[in-house]
Design an enzyme around this catalytic site. Structure first.
Site, PDB file in Angstrom:
ATOM      1  N   HIS A   1      -1.493  -6.924  10.476  1.00 35.50           N
ATOM      2  CA  HIS A   1      -0.140  -6.320  10.174  1.00 35.50           C
ATOM      3  C   HIS A   1       0.651  -6.671  11.001  1.00 35.50           C
ATOM      4  O   HIS A   1       0.470  -6.350  12.352  1.00 35.50           O
ATOM      5  CB  HIS A   1      -0.544  -5.070   9.636  1.00 35.50           C
TER       6      HIS A   1
ATOM      7  N   TYR B   1       3.913 -13.767   2.726  1.00 34.93           N
ATOM      8  CA  TYR B   1       3.372 -14.393   3.781  1.00 34.93           C
ATOM      9  C   TYR B   1       1.980 -14.975   3.790  1.00 34.93           C
ATOM     10  O   TYR B   1       1.742 -15.599   4.689  1.00 34.93           O
ATOM     11  CB  TYR B   1       3.315 -13.383   4.971  1.00 34.93           C
TER      12      TYR B   1
ATOM     13  N   ASP C   1     -11.771  -7.930   6.147  1.00 29.27           N
ATOM     14  CA  ASP C   1     -12.267  -6.567   6.525  1.00 29.27           C
ATOM     15  C   ASP C   1     -11.846  -5.423   5.311  1.00 29.27           C
ATOM     16  O   ASP C   1     -12.475  -4.790   5.143  1.00 29.27           O
ATOM     17  CB  ASP C   1     -11.526  -6.053   7.653  1.00 29.27           C
TER      18      ASP C   1
HETATM   19  N1  LIG Z   1     -13.748   1.647  11.424  1.00 33.49           N
HETATM   20  C1  LIG Z   1     -13.096   1.055  10.330  1.00 33.49           C
HETATM   21  N2  LIG Z   1     -12.256  -0.092  11.099  1.00 33.49           N
HETATM   22  C2  LIG Z   1     -11.657  -0.872  10.308  1.00 33.49           C
HETATM   23  C3  LIG Z   1     -11.206  -0.499   8.934  1.00 33.49           C
HETATM   24  C4  LIG Z   1     -11.796   0.775   8.435  1.00 33.49           C
HETATM   25  O1  LIG Z   1     -11.783   1.148   7.241  1.00 33.49           O
HETATM   26  N3  LIG Z   1     -12.806   1.536   9.037  1.00 33.49           N
HETATM   27  N4  LIG Z   1     -10.494  -0.965   8.276  1.00 33.49           N
HETATM   28  C5  LIG Z   1     -10.243  -2.405   8.522  1.00 33.49           C
HETATM   29  C6  LIG Z   1      -8.819  -3.194   7.902  1.00 33.49           C
HETATM   30  S1  LIG Z   1      -9.134  -3.209   6.405  1.00 33.49           S
HETATM   31  C7  LIG Z   1      -8.038  -3.599   8.580  1.00 33.49           C
HETATM   32  S2  LIG Z   1      -6.499  -4.592   7.704  1.00 33.49           S
HETATM   33  C8  LIG Z   1      -7.998  -3.498  10.118  1.00 33.49           C
HETATM   34  C9  LIG Z   1      -6.382  -3.338  10.603  1.00 33.49           C
HETATM   35  O2  LIG Z   1      -6.535  -3.756  12.022  1.00 33.49           O
HETATM   36  P1  LIG Z   1      -5.712  -4.383  13.149  1.00 33.49           P
HETATM   37  O3  LIG Z   1      -5.406  -5.806  12.159  1.00 33.49           O
HETATM   38  O4  LIG Z   1      -6.389  -4.532  14.379  1.00 33.49           O
HETATM   39  O5  LIG Z   1      -4.472  -3.625  13.168  1.00 33.49           O
HETATM   40  P2  LIG Z   1      -2.935  -3.503  13.100  1.00 33.49           P
HETATM   41  O6  LIG Z   1      -2.409  -2.227  13.310  1.00 33.49           O
HETATM   42  O7  LIG Z   1      -2.492  -4.432  12.024  1.00 33.49           O
HETATM   43  O8  LIG Z   1      -2.760  -4.618  14.387  1.00 33.49           O
HETATM   44  C10 LIG Z   1      -1.509  -4.997  14.460  1.00 33.49           C
HETATM   45  C11 LIG Z   1      -1.166  -5.562  15.672  1.00 33.49           C
HETATM   46  O9  LIG Z   1      -0.178  -6.657  16.152  1.00 33.49           O
HETATM   47  C12 LIG Z   1       1.174  -5.872  16.716  1.00 33.49           C
HETATM   48  N5  LIG Z   1       2.194  -6.642  16.087  1.00 33.49           N
HETATM   49  C13 LIG Z   1       2.910  -5.857  15.004  1.00 33.49           C
HETATM   50  N6  LIG Z   1       4.064  -6.747  14.620  1.00 33.49           N
HETATM   51  C14 LIG Z   1       4.215  -7.575  15.817  1.00 33.49           C
HETATM   52  C15 LIG Z   1       5.212  -8.588  15.973  1.00 33.49           C
HETATM   53  O10 LIG Z   1       6.253  -8.429  15.365  1.00 33.49           O
HETATM   54  N7  LIG Z   1       5.040  -9.344  17.202  1.00 33.49           N
HETATM   55  C16 LIG Z   1       3.959  -9.220  17.838  1.00 33.49           C
HETATM   56  N8  LIG Z   1       3.752 -10.045  18.969  1.00 33.49           N
HETATM   57  N9  LIG Z   1       3.022  -8.085  17.593  1.00 33.49           N
HETATM   58  C17 LIG Z   1       3.169  -7.189  16.641  1.00 33.49           C
HETATM   59  C18 LIG Z   1       1.046  -4.457  16.844  1.00 33.49           C
HETATM   60  O11 LIG Z   1       1.473  -4.086  18.054  1.00 33.49           O
HETATM   61  C19 LIG Z   1      -0.680  -4.272  16.730  1.00 33.49           C
HETATM   62  O12 LIG Z   1      -1.082  -4.514  18.091  1.00 33.49           O
HETATM   63  O13 LIG Z   1      -8.947  -2.732  10.402  1.00 33.49           O
HETATM   64  C20 LIG Z   1     -10.146  -2.677  10.030  1.00 33.49           C
HETATM   65  N10 LIG Z   1     -10.964  -1.845  10.734  1.00 33.49           N
HETATM   66  N1  LIG Z   2      -1.741   5.191   5.181  1.00 34.95           N
HETATM   67  C1  LIG Z   2      -2.271   4.092   5.279  1.00 34.95           C
HETATM   68  N2  LIG Z   2      -2.423   3.328   4.180  1.00 34.95           N
HETATM   69  C2  LIG Z   2      -2.948   2.155   4.186  1.00 34.95           C
HETATM   70  C3  LIG Z   2      -3.570   1.742   5.259  1.00 34.95           C
HETATM   71  C4  LIG Z   2      -3.475   2.471   6.551  1.00 34.95           C
HETATM   72  O1  LIG Z   2      -3.794   2.227   7.596  1.00 34.95           O
HETATM   73  N3  LIG Z   2      -2.737   3.692   6.381  1.00 34.95           N
HETATM   74  N4  LIG Z   2      -4.250   0.418   5.360  1.00 34.95           N
HETATM   75  C5  LIG Z   2      -3.946  -0.434   4.320  1.00 34.95           C
HETATM   76  C6  LIG Z   2      -5.035  -1.305   4.225  1.00 34.95           C
HETATM   77  S1  LIG Z   2      -4.833  -2.818   5.409  1.00 34.95           S
HETATM   78  C7  LIG Z   2      -6.130  -1.437   3.341  1.00 34.95           C
HETATM   79  S2  LIG Z   2      -7.332  -2.581   3.257  1.00 34.95           S
HETATM   80  C8  LIG Z   2      -6.125  -0.244   2.149  1.00 34.95           C
HETATM   81  C9  LIG Z   2      -7.731   0.180   2.272  1.00 34.95           C
HETATM   82  O2  LIG Z   2      -7.809   1.123   1.300  1.00 34.95           O
HETATM   83  P1  LIG Z   2      -9.299   1.503   0.843  1.00 34.95           P
HETATM   84  O3  LIG Z   2     -10.312   0.811   1.531  1.00 34.95           O
HETATM   85  O4  LIG Z   2      -9.229   2.118  -0.402  1.00 34.95           O
HETATM   86  O5  LIG Z   2      -9.050   2.931   2.248  1.00 34.95           O
HETATM   87  P2  LIG Z   2     -10.288   3.648   2.782  1.00 34.95           P
HETATM   88  O6  LIG Z   2      -9.510   4.701   3.511  1.00 34.95           O
HETATM   89  O7  LIG Z   2     -11.329   2.815   3.654  1.00 34.95           O
HETATM   90  O8  LIG Z   2     -11.237   4.309   1.877  1.00 34.95           O
HETATM   91  C10 LIG Z   2     -10.739   5.118   0.739  1.00 34.95           C
HETATM   92  C11 LIG Z   2     -11.791   6.392   0.634  1.00 34.95           C
HETATM   93  O9  LIG Z   2     -13.172   6.016   0.572  1.00 34.95           O
HETATM   94  C12 LIG Z   2     -13.581   7.175   1.356  1.00 34.95           C
HETATM   95  N5  LIG Z   2     -15.214   6.619   1.935  1.00 34.95           N
HETATM   96  C13 LIG Z   2     -15.281   5.973   2.914  1.00 34.95           C
HETATM   97  N6  LIG Z   2     -16.679   5.829   3.080  1.00 34.95           N
HETATM   98  C14 LIG Z   2     -17.183   6.115   1.811  1.00 34.95           C
HETATM   99  C15 LIG Z   2     -18.537   6.063   1.252  1.00 34.95           C
HETATM  100  O10 LIG Z   2     -19.546   5.487   1.799  1.00 34.95           O
HETATM  101  N7  LIG Z   2     -18.387   6.392  -0.042  1.00 34.95           N
HETATM  102  C16 LIG Z   2     -17.648   6.841  -0.860  1.00 34.95           C
HETATM  103  N8  LIG Z   2     -17.672   7.232  -2.198  1.00 34.95           N
HETATM  104  N9  LIG Z   2     -16.339   6.763  -0.360  1.00 34.95           N
HETATM  105  C17 LIG Z   2     -16.166   6.404   0.935  1.00 34.95           C
HETATM  106  C18 LIG Z   2     -13.061   7.847   2.268  1.00 34.95           C
HETATM  107  O11 LIG Z   2     -13.102   9.123   2.608  1.00 34.95           O
HETATM  108  C19 LIG Z   2     -11.595   7.481   1.604  1.00 34.95           C
HETATM  109  O12 LIG Z   2     -10.931   8.580   1.147  1.00 34.95           O
HETATM  110  O13 LIG Z   2      -5.267   0.777   2.835  1.00 34.95           O
HETATM  111  C20 LIG Z   2      -3.939   0.168   2.917  1.00 34.95           C
HETATM  112  N10 LIG Z   2      -3.148   1.464   3.097  1.00 34.95           N
HETATM  113 MO   LIG Z   3      -6.653  -4.066   5.407  1.00 29.47          MO
END
Ligand SMILES: Nc1nc2c(c(=O)[nH]1)N[C@H]1C(S)=C(S)[C@@H](COP(=O)(O)OP(=O)(O)OC[C@H]3O[C@@H](n4cnc5c(=O)[nH]c(N)nc54)[C@H](O)[C@@H]3O)O[C@H]1N2
Ligand SMILES: Nc1nc2c(c(=O)[nH]1)N[C@H]1C(S)=C(S)[C@@H](COP(=O)(O)OP(=O)(O)OC[C@H]3O[C@@H](n4cnc5c(=O)[nH]c(N)nc54)[C@H](O)[C@@H]3O)O[C@H]1N2
Ligand SMILES: [Mo]
Length: 843
Positions: free
Chosen positions: A136, A397, A166
Site C-alpha cells: 500500500h 494503479y 496475500d
Molecule cells: N499475519 C498476517 N499477516 C498479513 C495479513 C494477515 O491477514 N495476517 N495480511 C496480508 C495482506 S492482505 C497485506 S495487503 C499485507 C500488507 O503488508 P505490507 O504491504 O507489508 O504493508 P504496508 O503497510 O502496505 O507497507 C507499506 C510500506 O510502504 C511505505 N510507503 C507508503 N507510501 C510510500 C511512499 O509514498 N513512498 C515510499 N518510498 N514508501 C511508502 C510505508 O511506509 C510502509 O513501509 O500484509 C499481509 N500480512
Molecule cells: N482497517 C483496516 N482495513 C483494511 C486493512 C487494514 O489493514 N486495516 N487492510 C485491507 C486489505 S489489504 C485487505 S486484503 C482486506 C482484508 O480483508 P479480510 O481478509 O476480509 O480481513 P481479515 O481481517 O483477514 O479477516 C476478517 C475476519 O476473519 C476472521 N478470521 C480470521 N481467521 C479466521 C478463521 O480461521 N476462520 C474464520 N471463520 N474467521 C477467521 C477475523 O477474526 C476477522 O474478523 O482488508 C482491507 N481493509
Molecule cells: Mo491485502
C-alpha cells in the site's frame, strides 16, 4: 479560504480530503469539502422504501490523523548512512539492525547509491540488483510505486521480487479452479449487489468477514450505512468467526465461533445437510455445474474412507454443536441467502490458513448449491456494489494503462524493456538470499490464466547473477510477512553487499539498510487520483464508494526536512547514471499528471484546465443507469453484461461461460485434475485436512493456543500505526503502560485465568519462532483456545537490536507465524495457522 488559510485537495487510501494550510503548516484535515448541490446521489428502491447515500464522503477513521501523520515523530527527514558501512572499505553486513546512523548530504547519498548500482551492473549485470515495494502506498497515479520505482528499476534490468497473493491466498489458489475469476485473483464480481441484497436477500452469512473494520479496503466508511439499511430491513445476519467482530456487534447477528482450521469441515457439514435433506437447487446444479456426483460421494463418505461429513463430525472439529450446524444449514436453504466470505466477497482470514484453498472452494460450492447469481443469492463482501458509472475510464494503479511503468502514455515502456527474466518470491526472499538458491511455484499475481500459477521458477536463473543489492522501498515486513525473524537473518547476510531503504517514515525494516533515503508524502507533492481505484484485478473498485471522486492532488506544504518526492529521488539517481532522459522523457511530475489526465475519459467532458482549477471532479451516475447484478447473467444463461473488463470471455462466443475449463462451476476441478492429478491436499474435489499447525497437530501439546492475526481496525496495515500519536493513543489500538504503548493481545478469560493473567498485564506471546510482548486484553469476544492480535504492527522494537529471535516489544506478532505454505503445491502465506503459548512477562 480566509485571509491567511488556504485549502488544498488530496486523496488518501481511506478517502479524499481537504487540507487547510496556514503559515506553511497543515492546520486541519477534513473529508473533501464539496458543496451539497454538487452531489447527485443514486436511489435504490426496495420493499417500498427508497435508499440514498448522504451528500458527503465518509473517510476511513485513521485518515482523520493525516495531519499528525505528515508531521509524524517518525518521519525520515534526512539521508542517513549506517555508521559502520563504508562502500570502499568494511561494509559490516552483520551489523545491520544493530548499528546507528549518521546524517549525510543528498550528494553523498546519491553518489553511494548510484556508485553501487554502477559497480554491480558493470560487473554482474542488472540481475544482480533486486528491489521491492510493499502493498500500500500514498495515493496518486504519478507518484505511485508502479510509477517511479518500477520505471527506475526496470531501466536497470533488475530482478523483480514477485508478491505472493496475500489478500487472496485461498481464493487465488483454490476458488479460481472452481469458478474461474482468475483475472480477479479469485474474487467474485460485486456489481450492483447492494441493490440485489436490499431487494431480494433474506439472510447474510458473514463467514470470516468484518467489513466494519476492513471497509472494502480503500472505501472508508462509505458502506457502513448500507449495513444499517440491512439491519433496519430486518435482514438476518450470522457471523462465523472465532472473534466476535465489530460488524457482528453493530448488526447484532448470531455468532458461531469455530476453532481456527475447522471452517472447511463446517462448510462440508452444511453441504451434507443440504444433500441428505434434498434442500439445494438441483436444477442449477445440473445445468450450471459439473462434478457434483464426485463431490457428493466425498461429502457422504462414499469416498474418503467412509468419513461422512455429518454435523456431528463437524461439531467435533469446530466446537460448534451439531444442532446449530443443522439449523444454520436449514435456514440458509430456506431463505435467499448472501454469503459474505471476506472483505471483497472473497478474502477473509480463513483464506490465509493451512489448506485455505479448500475453504474458499467450499464457499463457492455452497453458493452454487443454492443457485449463485439468482436474485438474492450472491457472494458479497457487504462493502461493494453501489450503482456507478463504470464506463468512464480513469487511470488506476493496477492496470498497465494507469501506470507510468507500463503506461500507454510513456513513450518508453521501460517495464517491457527489462531484459532480466530472473524472479524471486517475496515469501522465500530470505531463504533465496541466505542459501543463494531457491525454486518456487507461481508467477506472483497471476491474472493471465489458470495455468499461470503453475509456472516453476528457479533462482538463480541460468545466465543471470545472484542478487547482491537490495533496493527496499517501504519497509513494513517485520509486521506483515510470516516468520519474520528470517528477514533479520537475511539482512545480516554478506550475500547482500548493499541495502538501501527509501521511505517516508521509519518502518520496521528501515534500520536494516546501509543507506536510508527520505521520501515525502503525497501532501508534499502534486498528483492526480481517483478514490479507491485499483483497476486490474479489482476493476471498478469505486463501487465501494457512494460517489466516484477524482481529485487533483495538490502539494499543500513543502517537503519536510530534506525529504524529496520518490520521483525526484529516482530522477536524480537516473541523472547520475546517465539515464535521466530515458526515465523522465523530459516530463515533470505535473507534466505526467496532465498526460495521465488527458488520456482518461473524464478529459472528454472536463478539460485539464478546468479540473486543475477546481481540484476535484465527481463522476455522476447516468440518469438511464441500468443495473447488472453480478453473475445474474450466468444464472440466466446470458452473455456477461457486467463491467468486469478483465473477463477474457466478454464479447466472444463463450461470453455465457465462467473462466474454468468447462465454463461451469466445477465441484471437481478440471484444471487441478490436469495440473496436479495426484495432489491429495488441494485435491480435485475439495477436501478437508486438519491443519499442519492447529488443534490436531503434535505441536499443540506444547503450544495449545491458536493465534489469529487479522487486519488492524484502527490502522491501515502499517500505515498510521507508530506514525501518529493520535492513533497510537486509541486504547483499543495500543495500550499505554509504564510510559510505553503496547500492542493488544486478546484472550479469553478462561485461558487468562489458567495462566494467572489479568487485563492490562504485560504478557509474552511465544513459540519456537519468536517472542513478542503486548498488553493482555481479557475478553469474551475471543473463543477459549484462541489468541487474537492484529497483524501489521509498524513498530519493531527488539530487546536486543539486531538479534534474530530477540523478544519484540513493538507488537510484530508475525514474528511467530509459520513459514510453511498453504499446502504442498500452494505457495501462499498461512499466518492464521499458528500455535503459541502466553505467559505473564517478568514473573
Ligand atoms: N499475519 C498476517 N499477516 C498479513 C495479513 C494477515 O491477514 N495476517 N495480511 C496480508 C495482506 S492482505 C497485506 S495487503 C499485507 C500488507 O503488508 P505490507 O504491504 O507489508 O504493508 P504496508 O503497510 O502496505 O507497507 C507499506 C510500506 O510502504 C511505505 N510507503 C507508503 N507510501 C510510500 C511512499 O509514498 N513512498 C515510499 N518510498 N514508501 C511508502 C510505508 O511506509 C510502509 O513501509 O500484509 C499481509 N500480512
Ligand atoms: N482497517 C483496516 N482495513 C483494511 C486493512 C487494514 O489493514 N486495516 N487492510 C485491507 C486489505 S489489504 C485487505 S486484503 C482486506 C482484508 O480483508 P479480510 O481478509 O476480509 O480481513 P481479515 O481481517 O483477514 O479477516 C476478517 C475476519 O476473519 C476472521 N478470521 C480470521 N481467521 C479466521 C478463521 O480461521 N476462520 C474464520 N471463520 N474467521 C477467521 C477475523 O477474526 C476477522 O474478523 O482488508 C482491507 N481493509
Ligand atoms: Mo491485502
Amino acid at each position: 479560504m480566509s485571509n491567511q488559510e488556504k485549502m488544498y485537495f488530496n486523496m488518501t487510501n481511506g478517502g479524499p480530503i481537504s487540507v487547510y494550510v496556514k503559515d506553511g503548516k497543515v492546520v486541519r484535515v477534513r473529508p473533501l469539502q464539496v458543496p451539497e448541490s454538487e452531489y447527485k446521489p443514486w436511489t435504490i428502491e426496495a420493499g417500498g422504501k427508497k435508499y440514498s447515500p448522504p451528500k458527503a464522503v465518509r473517510l476511513s477513521p485513521p485518515v482523520h490523523a493525516e495531519r499528525n501523520r505528515l508531521d509524524s515523530y517518525n518521519r525520515i527527514l534526512r539521508p542517513l548512512k549506517r555508521v559502520d558501512f563504508d562502500p570502499k572499505g568494511e561494509r559490516n553486513p552483520q551489523n545491520r539492525g544493530k548499528s546507528g546512523y549518521v546524517e549525510i548530504s543528498w550528494d553523498e547519498a546519491l553518489d553511494i547509491v548510484s556508485g553501487e548500482i554502477k559497480r554491480l551492473t558493470d560487473t554482474y549485470g542488472g540481475s544482480s540488483i533486486t528491489g521491492m515495494t510493499s502493498s500500500h502506498h500514498n495515493w496518486g497515479v504519478v507518484g505511485y510505486k508502479m510509477g517511479p520505482f518500477s520505471r527506475f528499476m526496470n531501466m536497470l534490468n533488475y530482478t523483480p521480487v514477485l508478491d505472493n497473493t496475500d489478500s487472496w491466498e485461498g481464493w487465488h489458489w483454490g476458488a479460481t479452479h472452481t469458478y474461474g475469476f482468475y483475472w480477479r485473483l479469485g474474487m467474485p464480481e460485486q456489481f450492483d449487489l447492494l441493490e440485489d441484497v436490499l431487494k431480494n436477500t433474506e439472510m447474510v452469512v458473514f463467514w470470516s468477514n468484518d467489513p466494519d473494520t476492513t471497509r472494502g479496503t480503500y472505501s472508508g466508511q462509505e458502506s457502513a450505512i448500507w449495513r444499517q439499511w440491512l439491519k433496519e430491513k430486518g435482514i438476518k445476519t450470522v457471523f462465523i468467526d472465532p472473534f466476535y467482530n465489530y460488524t457482528n456487534a453493530a448488526m447484532d447477528g448470531t455468532w458461531l465461533p469455530p476453532r481456527p482450521g475447522s471452517d472447511t469441515a463446517l462448510a462440508m457439514a452444511i453441504a451434507y445437510v443440504w444433500i441428505t435433506e434434498g434442500i439445494y437447487d438441483k436444477e442449477y446444479v445440473a445445468d450450471k455445474t459439473q462434478g457434483f456426483d464426485e463431490f457428493k460421494d466425498y461429502i457422504l463418505g462414499l469416498s474418503d474412507n467412509g468419513r461422512a461429513k455429518t454435523p456431528e463430525w463437524a461439531a467435533e472439529e469446530s466446537g460448534i454443536p451439531a444442532r446449530k450446524i443443522r439449523a444454520l444449514a436449514r435456514e440458509w436453504a430456506s431463505k435467499r441467502t448472501s454469503l459474505s466470505s471476506g472483505c471483497r466477497g472473497g478474502e477473509g482470514g480463513a483464506c490465509r490458513t493451512a489448506y485455505g484453498t479448500e475453504w474458499a472452494r467450499m464457499m463457492v460450492c455452497l453458493q452454487a448449491m443454492q443457485g449463485l447469481g439468482k436474485p438474492g443469492v450472491s457472494i458479497w463482501g457487504a462493502t461493494m456494489g453501489a450503482p456507478a458509472d463504470s464506463t468512464t475510464w480513469f487511470p488506476a494503479y493496477a492496470e498497465p494503462r494507469g501506470q507510468m511503468g507500463k503506461s500507454g502514455i510513456a513513450k518508453n515502456k521501460l517495464s517491457l524493456m527489462n531484459q532480466t527474466k530472473q524472479r524471486l518470491f517475496r515469501l522465500t526472499l530470505p531463504e533465496a538470499i541466505l542459501n543463494g538458491k531457491e525454486d518456487f511455484l507461481g508467477d506472483g499475481f497471476c491474472g493471465q490464466s489458470l495455468e499461470q500459477q503453475f509456472k516453476r521458477n528457479i533462482y538463480p536463473m541460468e545466465g543471470h547473477s545472484p542478487v547482491k543489492m537490495f533496493y527496499r522501498y517501504g519497509g513494513s515486513f517485520m509486521g506483515t510477512m510470516v516468520d519474520t525473524n528470517k528477514w533479520v537473518k537475511m539482512y545480516q547476510s554478506e550475500n547482500l553487499e548493499f541495502v538501501v531503504n527509501q521511505d517516508c517514515w521509519f518502518s520496521s525494516e528501515t534500520k536494516f539498510a546501509d543507506v536510508i533515503l527520505p521520501a515525502c508524502t503525497n501532501l508534499e507533492r502534486n498528483d492526480i487520483g481517483e478514490w479507491a481505484a485499483c483497476g486490474g484485478y479489482t476493476t471498478n473498485a469505486h463501487i465501494g464508494n457512494n460517489y466516484r471522486v477524482i481529485v487533483r492532488q495538490q502539494k499543500a506544504v513543502e517537503p519536510l526536512g530534506e525529504s524529496k518526492s520518490d520521483y525526484e529521488i529516482f530522477t536524480l539517481l537516473s541523472d547520475r547514471l546517465g539515464m535521466k532522459e530515458l526515465f523522465t522523457e523530459g516530463n515533470s511530475e505535473d507534466d505526467w499528471a496532465k498526460l495521465f489526465y488527458e488520456s482518461s475519459d473524464v478529459a472528454k467532458t472536463v478539460s485539464w484546465d478546468e479540473f486543475n482549477q477546481k481540484g476535484y471532479h465527481l463522476v455522476p451516475v447516468p440518469d438511464d443507469y441500468k443495473s447488472t447484478p453480478s453473475l445474474r447473467w450466468y444464472a440466466e444463461g446470458r452473455d456477461v453484461d457486467t463491467p468486469d473488463t478483465g473477463n477474457p470471455k466478454r464479447g466472444t462466443d463463450k461470453a455465457k461461460e465462467l473462466g474454468t475449463y468447462s465454463g461451469k462451476i466445477e465441484f471437481a476441478s478440471e484444471s487441478l485434475k490436469k495440473a496436479f492429478p495426484d495432489d491429495t491436499e488441494r485435491s480435485i474435489v475439495p477436501s478437508f485436512h486438519a491443519s499442519w499447525e492447529g488443534y490436531d497437530s503434535e505441536l499443540f501439546k506444547q503450544y495449545p493456543l491458536q493465534l489469529i492475526s487479522p487486519h488492524p481496525r484502527f490502522s491501515f496495515h502499517t500505515a498510521y500505526d507508530n506514525h501518529t500519536t493520535w492513533v497510537d493513543e486509541i486504547p483499543l489500538h495500543r495500550v499505554e503502560k509504564n510510559g510505553y504503548r503496547w500492542w493488544p493481545i486478546r484472550l479469553n478469560p478462561a485461558d487468562a485465568k489458567a495462566r494467572n493473567i489479568s487485563n492490562g498485564d504485560i504478557v509474552e506471546l511465544y513459540n519456537d519462532r519468536g517472542s513478542v510482548l503486548g498488553s493482555a486484553v481479557v475478553t469474551e469476544r475471543v473463543q477459549p483456545g484462541v489468541i487474537h492480535s492484529y497483524a501489521s504492527g509498524a513498530k519493531y522494537d527488539p530487546l536486543v537490536p539486531g538479534k534474530p529471535g530477540s523478544t519484540d516489544r513493538g507488537g510484530c506478532v508475525t514474528l511467530l507465524t509459520p513459514s510453511r505454505m498453504l499446502s504442498k503445491n500452494v505457495p501462499g502465506m498461512a499466518p492464521n495457522s499458528c500455535l503459541v503459548e502466553i505467559r505473564k512477562w517478568g514473573v
